[in-house]
Design an enzyme around this catalytic site. Structure first.
Site, PDB file in Angstrom:
ATOM      1  N   GLY A 662     -16.146  48.560 -20.205  1.00  0.00           N
ATOM      2  CA  GLY A 662     -14.810  48.439 -20.765  1.00  0.00           C
ATOM      3  C   GLY A 662     -14.077  49.757 -20.827  1.00  0.00           C
ATOM      4  N   ALA A 942     -14.714  43.078 -27.978  1.00  0.00           N
ATOM      5  CA  ALA A 942     -15.563  44.106 -27.374  1.00  0.00           C
ATOM      6  C   ALA A 942     -15.356  43.991 -25.873  1.00  0.00           C
ATOM      7  CB  ALA A 942     -17.019  43.904 -27.743  1.00  0.00           C
ATOM      8  N   THR A 943     -14.411  44.794 -25.349  1.00  0.00           N
ATOM      9  CA  THR A 943     -14.014  44.631 -23.947  1.00  0.00           C
ATOM     10  C   THR A 943     -15.134  44.937 -22.980  1.00  0.00           C
ATOM     11  OG1 THR A 943     -13.186  46.885 -23.954  1.00  0.00           O
ATOM     12  CG2 THR A 943     -11.609  45.159 -24.457  1.00  0.00           C
ATOM     13  N   CYS A 944     -16.124  45.714 -23.459  1.00  0.00           N
ATOM     14  CA  CYS A 944     -17.233  46.010 -22.573  1.00  0.00           C
ATOM     15  C   CYS A 944     -18.064  44.771 -22.280  1.00  0.00           C
ATOM     16  CB  CYS A 944     -18.113  47.114 -23.163  1.00  0.00           C
ATOM     17  SG  CYS A 944     -18.838  46.661 -24.755  1.00  0.00           S
ATOM     18  N   MET A 945     -17.954  43.752 -23.146  1.00  0.00           N
ATOM     19  CA  MET A 945     -18.740  42.527 -22.953  1.00  0.00           C
ATOM     20  C   MET A 945     -17.854  41.297 -22.864  1.00  0.00           C
ATOM     21  SD  MET A 945     -21.835  43.289 -25.628  1.00  0.00           S
ATOM     22  CE  MET A 945     -22.632  41.725 -25.228  1.00  0.00           C
TER      23      MET A 945
END
Length: 976
Positions: A662, A942-945
């Site tokens: 992200g 949670a943009t990473c996930m």
């Protein structure tokens, strides 16, 4: 003094005010002038009479002297040359000097003496084997002038004799003096062109010297001998044909050699007019065909014929008979040699142009050649039977063998050879990309169109597929011709001509054409290749001509069809006239293929590895400089690998968080937003706010070319990783990523006002030279004006009605290609470090923009819901989830894009749908139960996930309010 009533006594008054004395003076002057002219005419008469008498007396003296020399000749050498030996041909001997002085072709005795002389000469050469020593003795260098003069005069005498006695003894003479070995008759070879142009002098001994435009020359004599020979039986003529053929080879082969003293002869007596019009010439002289087909000779004679065609000058001799028109015989002969000449690797563009012009002109004069198929002839319609008398006459008199010679010569191989030579001649122009459509391109397309037009209207269609396998589709050759021609026409038409005037084809026809091209391309790429055994078989039927095998034609048609279909798609993208789906095969998804290739490449290069090979520390307020310094040193392999980013705040401390993908997405969006901002000076905007390289970038940044290379790598990395970035590029710049050339019709996307001015010039009806335009253009970058020439010396070349089209395309080329060539080139190099050329070629500019930025259409909520996972007790039918999807569905387009940005880091969804979102979107229940504390929290992401933490709100209004606030808060990853 008094009036008597007689009007004749009235005084005459000159109304002009002149006196009678003045009138008398004018009469005197006129009388004097007439008398002077009379005296001059008498003097001219007397002078002419004196010249005639002098000439007559001189002729009588010469004739008397010739009679005396003839008597001396008979007494010295015998009445029938029975006293002649080989020494009589020496330079000191009086034998040839006397014979050539008194020779008269109309005198039977002189003719017999010449025949015997030629027989003896032939005999002595055959025995001795050296004509040089026979004529010059042992010292040729000091006597070459005398020898050459005698050889020339002997040749003239033979020509005279052939003309006067061709029906009885032409064959005997030519066998005597024309069959000498090539190495022994270099004086003859040196003066062959002189004979061809000046033999008219030797024809008439009545005081006339008609050199160019008088009587026929050597070409005419050769024609007469060949025609007479054809009328004889083959066994009587074969032994003489080789001698005449040898002479003709010597006559034509001097072109381009030195020394050469060829005068500008009258084309009516030239080799091309006199000899090439002999029916079935190459059957008569097969070795002459091999010599003539060489580049230099073909090029020379084709050009001479083309000059006559362009000047509308008829230089052909009278037809031998009605069955053999001279132009048809000439056409058949040059078509047979063209097949050889065009296949040579050094065949020139100019020769192909001349050949096309000459053959098109003569083909147009031919009546349509009927099909040789018996069934077709029997099934003639009534309309075909009702032909005019003139057409019946033309069909009756045209010799069938001559028709077959012409139709057999124009086969698909000849057509492809012609197209290949002309295309090769224009490829160097296209490859440079330094100007617009070139005059050579226009000439090539015009020549091809003219030749094919008359060919298709003259020859039966069965001839065009004679060399194509029966298993191959009949549309291959028409497509091979049509596609490049129409493609070139699309390059030079403007938008109004295409869309409004519907030139050169109507939009309705173009829509049908698109379907045809799409289906043809599908057949060529996916269906026809499955028949490879038949292709191999057909290849062997072409007698080893692999370049023109069915397989070669398939390959060629695939390329030109794809190029034309792409060009039509470009026109549709500028202004839609048909559905975009018309350009796509139903069973193939190009974006899916490309994304699959990228996914395989990412898997191979390890860009999804757990441990990053490179980790960057980036200051948010210096994002461009830090990224440039760290990414520019990476190799191509490193760029394809996993890269992670840590942002550093203004105190030099890394921001909290672990980059699971992200943060890198956020980094890519931020750097592209900064670098492609027009305020930074590397890019400019069109009137439609579309980006293109700034031509004046070098005035702002010293390292501007290195920056463009870096930005190309950044864009390539984003596309390689499947990260969508919001960068709207101008169409003409996207063409550079596909390594395409921009033309006039692309100019409106850059400068619509300049385009309108150029179209005004194109349609201007007056004298353009009065507008005082020159081949220069003024660039104005940041207040600095600089004048650049569009052509060498352009500042002195005025724009006129003749060159305005060239000027228009050069201006468009300068703005669309030349000004941004360096910036585009460096950007493309960086871009291709990560994305291969063949991955991009399958897309047009519009689709390429979709790959970069995604679709501008609204969020497909149904697709997102179908590919969403749940956690913390949530499921698809949970009341909170039902409210969430309803709220999201009712969002405005802007809020939907903000939501995507909030949960995935990008405001646009994946090109192929959320099925391909990595990792898949997940909605998880927020910590805590339905307590007031928990319900007061905002949704978190949670943009990473691609994860959304959603509290269990009790009402739709509360969920909508909290969600809108969250997506507009821009407060990091944890908003609870």
């Amino acid at each position: 003094m008094f009036f008597t009533g007689d009007s004749s006594a009235r005084k005459r008054v000159d109304l002009g005010g002149r006196s009678s004395k003045e009138r008398d003076r004018q009469k005197l002057l006129e009388q004097t002038r007439l008398e002077r002219n009379q005296r001059l005419w008498l003097r001219q008469q007397n002078s002419a009479a004196l010249k005639i008498q002098k000439c007559f007396r001189g002729r009588k003296v010469v004739e008397a002297e010739r009679s005396n020399v003839r008597e001396q000749f008979s007494s010295t050498f015998g009445e029938h040359c029975q006293k002649v030996d080989r020494h009589c041909f020496a330079p000191d001997s009086e034998f040839l000097r006397q014979l050539l002085f008194f020779f008269n072709a109309q005198n039977v005795g002189d003719f017999a003496a010449l025949v015997e002389t030629c027989r003896l000469l032939h005999q002595f050469v055959r025995v001795n084997g050296d004509i040089v020593s026979l004529f010059a003795g042992m010292d040729y260098s000091s006597k070459h002038a005398v020898v050459e003069n005698r050889v020339k005069k002997l040749a003239f005498a033979c020509i005279q004799a052939i003309q006067q006695n061709r029906s009885q003894a032409a064959m005997g003479l030519q066998d005597s003096w024309l069959s000498l070995p090539k190495k022994h008759i270099f004086p003859l070879k040196r003066y062959c062109s002189y004979w061809e142009g000046n033999a008219a002098v030797a024809k008439g001994w009545v005081g006339q010297a008609a050199i160019a435009g008088g009587n026929a020359g050597l070409g005419w004599e050769c024609r007469e001998m060949a025609v007479i020979g054809q009328s004889l039986k083959a066994r009587d003529y074969n032994r003489h044909a080789s001698s005449l053929e040898h002479a003709l080879i010597l006559i034509i082969s001097h072109i381009g050699q030195r020394p050469c003293i060829c005068p500008n002869i009258d084309p009516r007596w030239s080799f091309s007019s006199q000899v090439l019009t002999i029916p079935f010439l190459w059957q008569l002289f097969p070795y002459l065909k091999e010599v003539f087909a060489t580049r230099g000779l073909c090029e020379h004679y084709f050009h001479q014929m083309a000059l006559c065609v362009h000047g509308h000058v008829n230089v052909l001799p009278n037809d031998i008979s009605r069955e053999f028109p001279g132009f048809a015989c000439l056409l058949g002969n040059i078509l047979e040699t063209a097949a050889v000449a065009l296949s040579l690797p050094d065949c020139s563009f100019d020769m192909a142009i001349d050949f096309a012009a000459v053959s098109s002109y003569m083909l147009e004069a031919l009546p349509p050649i009927k099909s040789s198929n018996k069934e077709n002839r029997e099934n003639l319609t009534l309309a075909e039977d009702e032909m005019t008398v003139d057409e019946e006459f033309r069909e009756e008199v045209m010799n069938r063998d001559l028709e077959r010679q012409i139709s057999n010569a124009i086969d698909p191989r000849l057509l492809l050879q012609l197209i290949n030579v002309l295309s090769r001649g224009t490829s160097l122009v296209n490859g440079s990309h330094n100007d617009g459509p070139h005059n050579k391109e226009v000439a090539a397309v015009g020549a091809i169109c003219a030749f094919l037009h008359v060919t298709f209207n003259t020859l039966p269609l069965e001839r065009l597929s004679a060399y194509v396998s029966g298993d191959a589709p009949g549309w291959l050759l028409p497509l091979a011709v049509f596609c490049p021609v129409y493609k070139h026409m699309l390059m030079i038409v403007d938008n109004e001509e295409f869309y409004e005037q519907e030139k050169p084809l109507s939009l309705k026809d173009i829509r049908a054409l698109i379907i045809i091209l799409r289906q043809a391309l599908w057949q060529l790429e996916w269906v026809i290749p499955a028949k490879s055994p038949n292709i191999v078989k057909s290849d062997t039927n072409l007698s080893g001509h692999k370049r023109y095998s069915v397989e070669f034609i398939h390959h060629r048609v695939s390329i030109v069809t794809s190029e034309l279909l792409t060009q039509l798609q470009d026109w549709n993208n500028r202004r839609q006239f048909t559905s975009p789906s018309d350009f796509h095969a139903e069973a193939v998804d190009g974006i899916f293929i490309s994304q699959s290739q990228l996914a395989a490449a990412r898997q191979r290069d390890g860009s999804h590895a757990v441990i990053a090979s490179h980790r960057f520390r980036i200051r948010r307020d210096h994002i461009f400089e830090d990224a440039f310094n760290q990414m520019s040193v990476l190799s191509e392999e490193d760029l394809r690998g996993l890269i992670r980013v840590a942002f550093v705040n203004e105190f030099g401390v890394e921001e909290a968080g672990i980059d699971g993908g992200g943060i890198f997405k956020d980094f890519m969006e931020n750097i592209t937003r900064a670098a492609f901002d027009v305020q930074y000076g590397l890019f400019k905007e069109t009137a439609d706010h579309l980006l293109y390289p700034n031509p004046g970038s070098g005035m702002i940044h010293e390292q501007h070319l290195q920056f463009f290379h870096f930005l190309g790598s950044v864009l390539g990395k984003a596309m390689f990783e499947g990260i969508l970035v919001d960068i709207p590029f101008a169409t003409f710049f996207l063409s550079k990523l596909k390594q395409k050339y921009n033309y006039l019709n692309d100019l409106p996307s850059l400068d619509p006002e300049l385009y309108r001015h150029l179209i005004f010039l194109k349609r201007f009806k007056g004298d353009i030279s009065k507008l005082e335009l020159y081949f220069v253009i003024v660039n104005n970058e940041y207040g600095e004006q600089k004048e650049e020439e569009l052509l060498p010396g352009g500042k002195d070349i005025r724009v006129t009605n003749d060159n305005v089209i060239t000027f228009i395309h050069l201006v468009a080329n300068h703005r669309l290609n030349f000004q941004i060539r360096q910036q585009s080139s460096h950007f493309l190099r960086g871009f291709q470090q990560l994305l291969r050329k063949d991955w991009i070629e399958m897309f047009n500019e519009h689709e390429l923009q979709l790959l970069i930025s995604g679709s501008l259409e609204g969020l497909d909520v149904h697709d997102l819901r179908s590919h969403t996972n749940y956690g913390g007790g949530y499921h698809d039918e949970h009341y909170v989830i039902e409210m969430f999807w309803e709220v999201l569905k009712n969002f405005s387009l802007e809020n939907q894009k903000k939501f995507l940005k909030f949960v995935t880091g990008c405001s646009r969804g994946p090109l192929l749908g959320f099925k391909y979102l990595e990792p898949q979107f997940c909605i998880q229940r927020a910590a805590g139960d339905a307590s007031e504390e928990a319900l007061g929290r905002l949704p978190t992401s949670a943009t990473c996930m691609n994860l959304l933490k959603l509290p269990p709100y009790r009402s739709k209004e509360q969920l909508e309010m909290k969600l809108i606030y969250a997506i507009n808060a821009d407060a990091g990853f944890d908003l609870s």
